[in-house]
Design a protein around this motif. Structure first.
Motif, PDB file in Angstrom:
ATOM      1  N   ALA A 117     -65.631  11.682  22.419  1.00 54.15           N
ATOM      2  CA  ALA A 117     -65.352  11.775  23.857  1.00 54.15           C
ATOM      3  C   ALA A 117     -64.139  12.663  24.120  1.00 54.15           C
ATOM      4  O   ALA A 117     -64.136  13.476  25.048  1.00 54.15           O
ATOM      5  N   ALA A 118     -63.109  12.525  23.272  1.00 51.30           N
ATOM      6  CA  ALA A 118     -61.904  13.338  23.458  1.00 51.30           C
ATOM      7  C   ALA A 118     -62.214  14.811  23.229  1.00 51.30           C
ATOM      8  O   ALA A 118     -61.724  15.683  23.941  1.00 51.30           O
TER       9      ALA A 118
ATOM     10  N   ALA B 105     -66.450   7.176  18.487  1.00 53.20           N
ATOM     11  CA  ALA B 105     -66.850   7.481  19.871  1.00 53.20           C
ATOM     12  C   ALA B 105     -65.686   8.105  20.629  1.00 53.20           C
ATOM     13  O   ALA B 105     -65.864   9.040  21.420  1.00 53.20           O
ATOM     14  N   TYR B 106     -64.472   7.612  20.350  1.00 56.64           N
ATOM     15  CA  TYR B 106     -63.281   8.160  21.015  1.00 56.64           C
ATOM     16  C   TYR B 106     -63.051   9.608  20.587  1.00 56.64           C
ATOM     17  O   TYR B 106     -62.764  10.481  21.422  1.00 56.64           O
TER      18      TYR B 106
ATOM     19  N   ILE C 222     -63.669   4.190  17.292  1.00 59.26           N
ATOM     20  CA  ILE C 222     -62.792   5.318  16.949  1.00 59.26           C
ATOM     21  C   ILE C 222     -63.594   6.618  16.927  1.00 59.26           C
ATOM     22  O   ILE C 222     -63.167   7.652  17.453  1.00 59.26           O
TER      23      ILE C 222
END
Lengths: 266, 145
Positions: B138-139, B134-135, B132
């Motif tokens: 990245a987002a 990392a997401y 989560i």
């Protein structure tokens, strides 16, 4: 949706009556090879095999059957194998270019139900390409509508159904929602790609685009993300769909990189 | 509402046990995350409304949202977020005890990014929470790039 590697002959040879298999393919030869396995295994065990195919694919399948020592002409003459034109059948079940339930029932459902009644559900297998014609014409809504008619038929008269979509998983022009709709409409997905090579290409692409640490960290989240369809056992396929949906601005780079690592033009 | 460090994530969870486990997983997976907590849907809407400008302090990069919440449920919070242009693309991870198809379909139709089933395996949850974070990173990077 369960995914089997591209060469899963077991599924094609011995499908269960509730199996609704889809193959995502790019080249007709790859599709015809799978259909050949499906047909040859079916006729080998005495099944009634019904194909609603394009003339080109039927030619390739017929050639493949002959190479296996199976005579398609004799099978057609005996009625064990029946081949109908996908375009003509689609036209016969449509009104104004839209699939019509009543016409589907008359031209598709009734003949298949007559077969399953006469020979048993496990003794009839069907391959159809009408949805692919709609998909290739850019008409996903009507392809899904037609899938719905097939589902209703499978619910009442189960038999193995095999269909196909010409679709490149690594093509950034394909809409994530379309891919998802196709996955969810089927029980099993066969990939036209080499699954191990695809996995390697997608892993390398993720490492390059988001960085190895982030790519590694994302894997458990991607694996844990639930969809309403059964989980896929092809991580690369799941990862590609996940990135298309949740990191859309990075998807083109991931797909381009994956195409390069897979050996396709990036 | 409580706050604790760099990447900001908002947890919307009313169940004390689930919240404790989730916070513990975040502390194990990403101790430097700036974690905010809202205990009901109304509080979440108020929290986000107060951080509606892109440069607002404490504005989350991602929301972890339970569905069964008092005052406004998770579906209502999600629908409100997607109707607000400033939160229309903010990543939302649904964290729910429900694995019903109807709930998943509804959440995705409203614009959820990820739907996770609550789990009791802490090791598994720590790994997913790492994902989560990392997401969220990245987002955020994808938005800047």
């Amino acid at each position: 949706m369960t995914t089997r590697p591209g060469g899963d002959r077991g599924l094609l040879s011995e499908p269960h009556p509730h199996n609704h298999i889809v193959k995502l393919y790019l080249d007709s030869e790859s599709l015809a090879a799978s259909v050949c396995v499906y047909v040859a295994a079916g006729v080998g065990r005495g099944d009634r095999v019904r194909l609603i195919a394009t003339p080109h694919h039927w030619e390739l399948v017929a050639d493949g059957l002959r190479l296996r020592g199976v005579d398609p002409t004799a099978l057609c003459a005996s009625g064990q194998l029946q081949v109908r034109s996908a375009a003509d059948t689609l036209e016969s079940i449509s009104t104004g270019g839209v699939p019509d339930r009543v016409k589907f029932d008359k031209h598709v459902r009734e003949p298949i139900r007559a077969d399953t009644r006469a020979h048993g559900a496990s003794r009839v297998r069907v391959f159809g390409e009408m949805v692919d014609l709609l998909w290739q014409a850019g008409d996903l809504p009507n392809a899904m509508k037609l899938e719905g008619y097939w589902h209703a038929l499978l619910d009442t008269s189960p038999f193995p159904l095999f269909c196909a979509y010409r679709l490149a998983l690594l093509d950034e022009g394909v809409d994530a929602a379309a891919i998802e709709a196709i996955y969810e409409a089927h029980t099993h997905t066969l990939l036209g790609s080499d699954p191990r090579r695809l996995q390697h290409a997608v892993d390398r692409a993720m490492d390059e685009v988001v960085g190895p640490d982030t790519a590694r960290a994302l894997r458990p989240l991607i694996a844990a993300t639930l969809r309403s369809s059964p989980p896929s056992d092809a991580a690369a396929q799941h990862t590609l769909l996940w990135v298309r949906k949740n990191l859309p601005s990075l998807a083109a780079r991931v797909l381009s990189s994956a195409r390069g690592h897979y050996g396709l033009a990036a | 509402m409580e706050r604790q460090g760099l990447i900001s994530i908002l947890l919307v969870e009313d169940d004390a046990d689930d919240l404790f486990i989730l916070q513990h997983a975040f502390s194990r997976a990403a101790p430097d995350v700036d974690l905010s907590v809202c205990r009901d849907g109304e509080e979440a809407v108020a929290f986000l409304s107060a951080r509606a400008t892109p440069d607002a302090a404490g504005r989350p990069l991602l929301v972890v949202l339970d569905l069964k919440l008092p005052r406004r449920n998770g579906f209502e919070v999600l629908a409100w977020m997607r109707s607000e242009p400033v939160f229309a693309t903010l990543p939302v991870v649904i964290h729910s005890s429900s694995q019903e198809k109807r709930d998943m379909d509804h959440a995705y139709a409203l614009g959820a990014n990820v739907y996770l089933a609550k789990q009791i395996d802490l090791g598994g949850l720590v790994a997913v929470v790492g994902g989560i974070v990392a997401y969220a990173r990245a987002a955020a990077l994808a938005r800047i790039a």
